[in-house]
Write a protein that holds these residues in place. Structure first.
Motif, PDB file in Angstrom:
ATOM      1  N   TYR A  99       0.700  -0.986  -0.149  1.00  0.00           N
ATOM      2  CA  TYR A  99      -0.165  -0.160   0.151  1.00  0.00           C
ATOM      3  C   TYR A  99       0.900   1.194   0.129  1.00  0.00           C
ATOM      4  O   TYR A  99       0.619   2.256  -0.782  1.00  0.00           O
ATOM      5  CB  TYR A  99      -0.726  -0.066   1.279  1.00  0.00           C
ATOM      6  CG  TYR A  99      -2.009   1.023   1.277  1.00  0.00           C
ATOM      7  CD1 TYR A  99      -3.397   0.729   1.145  1.00  0.00           C
ATOM      8  CD2 TYR A  99      -1.532   2.269   1.681  1.00  0.00           C
ATOM      9  CE1 TYR A  99      -4.348   1.787   1.526  1.00  0.00           C
ATOM     10  CE2 TYR A  99      -2.529   3.486   1.744  1.00  0.00           C
ATOM     11  CZ  TYR A  99      -3.974   3.118   1.634  1.00  0.00           C
ATOM     12  OH  TYR A  99      -4.701   4.109   1.702  1.00  0.00           O
ATOM     13  N   PRO A 100       1.740   1.451   0.801  1.00  0.00           N
ATOM     14  CA  PRO A 100       2.743   2.600   0.807  1.00  0.00           C
ATOM     15  C   PRO A 100       3.518   2.863  -0.353  1.00  0.00           C
ATOM     16  O   PRO A 100       3.615   4.018  -1.028  1.00  0.00           O
ATOM     17  CB  PRO A 100       3.814   2.362   1.923  1.00  0.00           C
ATOM     18  CG  PRO A 100       2.976   1.318   2.880  1.00  0.00           C
ATOM     19  CD  PRO A 100       2.310   0.336   1.990  1.00  0.00           C
ATOM     20  N   ALA A 115       3.750   6.144  -5.397  1.00  0.00           N
ATOM     21  CA  ALA A 115       3.798   6.342  -6.752  1.00  0.00           C
ATOM     22  C   ALA A 115       2.811   7.279  -7.081  1.00  0.00           C
ATOM     23  O   ALA A 115       2.967   8.211  -8.075  1.00  0.00           O
ATOM     24  CB  ALA A 115       3.480   4.898  -7.675  1.00  0.00           C
ATOM     25  N   ASP A 116       1.616   7.191  -6.591  1.00  0.00           N
ATOM     26  CA  ASP A 116       0.592   8.318  -6.538  1.00  0.00           C
ATOM     27  C   ASP A 116       1.207   9.855  -6.514  1.00  0.00           C
ATOM     28  O   ASP A 116       0.727  10.612  -7.452  1.00  0.00           O
ATOM     29  CB  ASP A 116      -0.450   8.368  -5.572  1.00  0.00           C
ATOM     30  CG  ASP A 116      -1.240   6.969  -5.515  1.00  0.00           C
ATOM     31  OD1 ASP A 116      -1.836   6.531  -6.614  1.00  0.00           O
ATOM     32  OD2 ASP A 116      -1.718   6.730  -4.417  1.00  0.00           O
ATOM     33  N   MET A 173       7.399   6.659   4.099  1.00  0.00           N
ATOM     34  CA  MET A 173       7.652   5.741   3.132  1.00  0.00           C
ATOM     35  C   MET A 173       7.871   6.458   1.649  1.00  0.00           C
ATOM     36  O   MET A 173       8.734   6.052   0.784  1.00  0.00           O
ATOM     37  CB  MET A 173       6.758   4.554   3.039  1.00  0.00           C
ATOM     38  CG  MET A 173       6.614   3.746   4.170  1.00  0.00           C
ATOM     39  SD  MET A 173       8.546   2.936   4.195  1.00  0.00           S
ATOM     40  CE  MET A 173       8.421   2.047   2.885  1.00  0.00           C
ATOM     41  N   ALA A 174       6.910   7.464   1.491  1.00  0.00           N
ATOM     42  CA  ALA A 174       7.150   7.999   0.115  1.00  0.00           C
ATOM     43  C   ALA A 174       8.565   8.840   0.011  1.00  0.00           C
ATOM     44  O   ALA A 174       9.024   8.894  -0.933  1.00  0.00           O
ATOM     45  CB  ALA A 174       5.879   9.003  -0.180  1.00  0.00           C
ATOM     46  N   ARG A 175       8.651   9.481   1.072  1.00  0.00           N
ATOM     47  CA  ARG A 175       9.755  10.040   0.931  1.00  0.00           C
ATOM     48  C   ARG A 175      11.128   9.228   0.853  1.00  0.00           C
ATOM     49  O   ARG A 175      12.086   9.507   0.173  1.00  0.00           O
ATOM     50  CB  ARG A 175      10.173  10.979   2.424  1.00  0.00           C
ATOM     51  CG  ARG A 175       9.333  12.272   2.522  1.00  0.00           C
ATOM     52  CD  ARG A 175       9.644  13.117   3.454  1.00  0.00           C
ATOM     53  NE  ARG A 175       9.186  12.791   4.773  1.00  0.00           N
ATOM     54  CZ  ARG A 175       7.971  13.074   5.202  1.00  0.00           C
ATOM     55  NH1 ARG A 175       7.129  13.536   4.388  1.00  0.00           N
ATOM     56  NH2 ARG A 175       7.480  12.519   6.256  1.00  0.00           N
ATOM     57  N   LYS A 176      11.091   8.260   1.848  1.00  0.00           N
ATOM     58  CA  LYS A 176      12.130   7.326   1.519  1.00  0.00           C
ATOM     59  C   LYS A 176      12.188   6.594   0.002  1.00  0.00           C
ATOM     60  O   LYS A 176      13.365   6.723  -0.406  1.00  0.00           O
ATOM     61  CB  LYS A 176      11.689   5.857   2.178  1.00  0.00           C
ATOM     62  CG  LYS A 176      12.587   5.899   3.744  1.00  0.00           C
ATOM     63  CD  LYS A 176      12.824   4.555   4.305  1.00  0.00           C
ATOM     64  CE  LYS A 176      12.821   4.658   5.787  1.00  0.00           C
ATOM     65  NZ  LYS A 176      12.393   3.669   6.703  1.00  0.00           N
ATOM     66  N   GLU A 180       6.424  16.684   1.325  1.00  0.00           N
ATOM     67  CA  GLU A 180       6.269  16.898   2.732  1.00  0.00           C
ATOM     68  C   GLU A 180       4.892  16.736   2.996  1.00  0.00           C
ATOM     69  O   GLU A 180       3.740  17.026   2.007  1.00  0.00           O
ATOM     70  CB  GLU A 180       6.084  18.545   2.900  1.00  0.00           C
ATOM     71  CG  GLU A 180       7.509  19.118   3.338  1.00  0.00           C
ATOM     72  CD  GLU A 180       7.813  20.504   3.222  1.00  0.00           C
ATOM     73  OE1 GLU A 180       6.655  21.207   3.932  1.00  0.00           O
ATOM     74  OE2 GLU A 180       8.184  21.075   2.341  1.00  0.00           O
ATOM     75  N   ASN A 181       4.566  16.423   4.428  1.00  0.00           N
ATOM     76  CA  ASN A 181       3.140  16.235   4.729  1.00  0.00           C
ATOM     77  C   ASN A 181       2.635  17.913   5.079  1.00  0.00           C
ATOM     78  O   ASN A 181       3.528  18.556   5.363  1.00  0.00           O
ATOM     79  CB  ASN A 181       3.054  15.781   6.006  1.00  0.00           C
ATOM     80  CG  ASN A 181       3.628  14.377   6.218  1.00  0.00           C
ATOM     81  OD1 ASN A 181       4.688  14.196   5.539  1.00  0.00           O
ATOM     82  ND2 ASN A 181       3.360  13.503   7.087  1.00  0.00           N
TER      83      ASN A 181
END
Ligand code: TRP
Length: 329
Positions: free
Chosen positions: A127-128, A133-134, A155-158, A176-177
């Protein structure tokens, strides 16, 4: 140039006032100051195996509701995730650089795995990376999310940083969040609880008619009334005043506040006022939802145009990614 913002919307059913004054309103504000793109995360919903006949229906409802609330597709394209297949290619590449150890530590995965022990599937596990990718396909800088998405965002930043490091490029920005909860008004429940939420069953929905809204408000929990002048309000009463803050004028708020302070408040009157003012907020949105729901062609057109814009942005990213990885462009 405006900063790129992307966010996904889970198609989890009808919007209520808590959603409206939280995520939805902040999306609407953001579309004016950022280069926004929103999408309905229908692929993500497959982790729990929804019925085929529900997939398009729930995407359509959520699309109609966001548009009715004021998402303007000319400012902020809105698309359905499954219409943009480019995402899947990036999802695959990102999966190749994501480790099962780190995916296994994500708490939302662990929770879901506990809830559905007979269906701990690989899609749930990754899922992450689908979420990464989104975001990364648009090279977004900011992602408006709730606190519960912290680990997924990490995870997206990683994923972004690791891709850049492996290939020695500075291609993906680390997204960034952007917490909307921080400024958003927290809408309380009508049952005396602190928060309006679907699972709490204490919601006023944007599709509720005036009668339903009034009935729900009139049933809201109260107490025996103020026992002495200028006393502190207990939580259930504070909650009702929060509704005044959300939906009524300052004068109305002050009027009832004085009545509380001099102990002459009548909760029946207070609730009637809240019901009237909430109906005034919800009615125009409800009417627009009905309009959109009655116009499938328009909804399809908006979704298709949104997907075209998203595909354009994603395929530009993917061309570069392919060439960076060593494939033909
Ligand atoms: N995981 C998000 C949620 O549960 C939904 C989502 C999917 C998302 N992809 C996204 C949010 C990309 C932001 C960006 O609410």
């Amino acid at each position: 140039m405006k900063e790129k913002v992307v966010s996904g919307i889970r198609p989890t059913g009808f919007l209520h006032l808590g959603n409206y004054f939280g995520a939805v309103k902040s999306f609407i504000e953001m579309q004016n100051s950022y280069d926004c793109m929103f999408f309905i995360a229908d692929w993500h919903s497959l982790t729990t195996r929804p019925k085929p006949e529900d997939i398009q229906k729930s995407a359509r409802v959520i699309l109609a509701e966001y548009l009715a609330c004021g998402i303007d597709p000319d400012k902020a394209p809105i698309y359905i995730q499954s219409d943009v297949k480019e995402t899947l290619e990036l999802y695959l590449y990102l999966n190749m650089n994501t480790y099962i150890g780190e995916l296994g530590r994500v708490t939302t995965f662990k929770e879901k795995a506990r809830k559905q022990p007979d269906n701990v599937n690989a899609g749930l596990f990754t899922y992450p990376t689908l979420m990464a990718a989104d975001i990364l396909q648009h090279r977004a800088k900011k992602v408006p999310v709730g606190k519960d998405q912290e680990q997924n965002m990490e995870m997206a930043r990683k994923c972004a940083a690791r891709f850049n490091r492996i290939y020695g490029v500075e291609f993906f920005p680390e997204p960034e969040n952007f917490y909307f909860n921080a400024q958003a008004l927290k809408v309380p429940g009508l049952d005396g609880s602190g928060k309006m939420g679907k699972s709490e069953g204490n919601c006023i929905y944007l599709h509720d008619d005036d009668k339903t809204i009034t009935k729900k408000v009139m049933k809201a929990v109260t107490d025996n009334g103020p026992q002495s002048a200028n006393s502190e309000k207990p939580e259930v009463i504070e909650n009702l005043f929060t509704f005044l803050k959300i939906a009524s004028t300052q004068d109305t708020y002050d009027y009832f506040n004085e009545k509380w302070n001099d102990c002459s408040i009548r909760y029946g009157d207070l609730k009637k006022q809240i019901a009237t003012d909430l109906c005034a907020v919800v009615a125009p949105i409800r009417e627009k939802i009905q309009e959109y729901m009655g116009n499938a062609e328009l909804l399809d057109k908006i979704a298709r145009e949104g997907a075209d814009r998203a595909r354009e942005s994603a395929s530009a990213t993917l061309q570069e990614v392919r060439s960076i990885i060593g494939f033909r462009k």
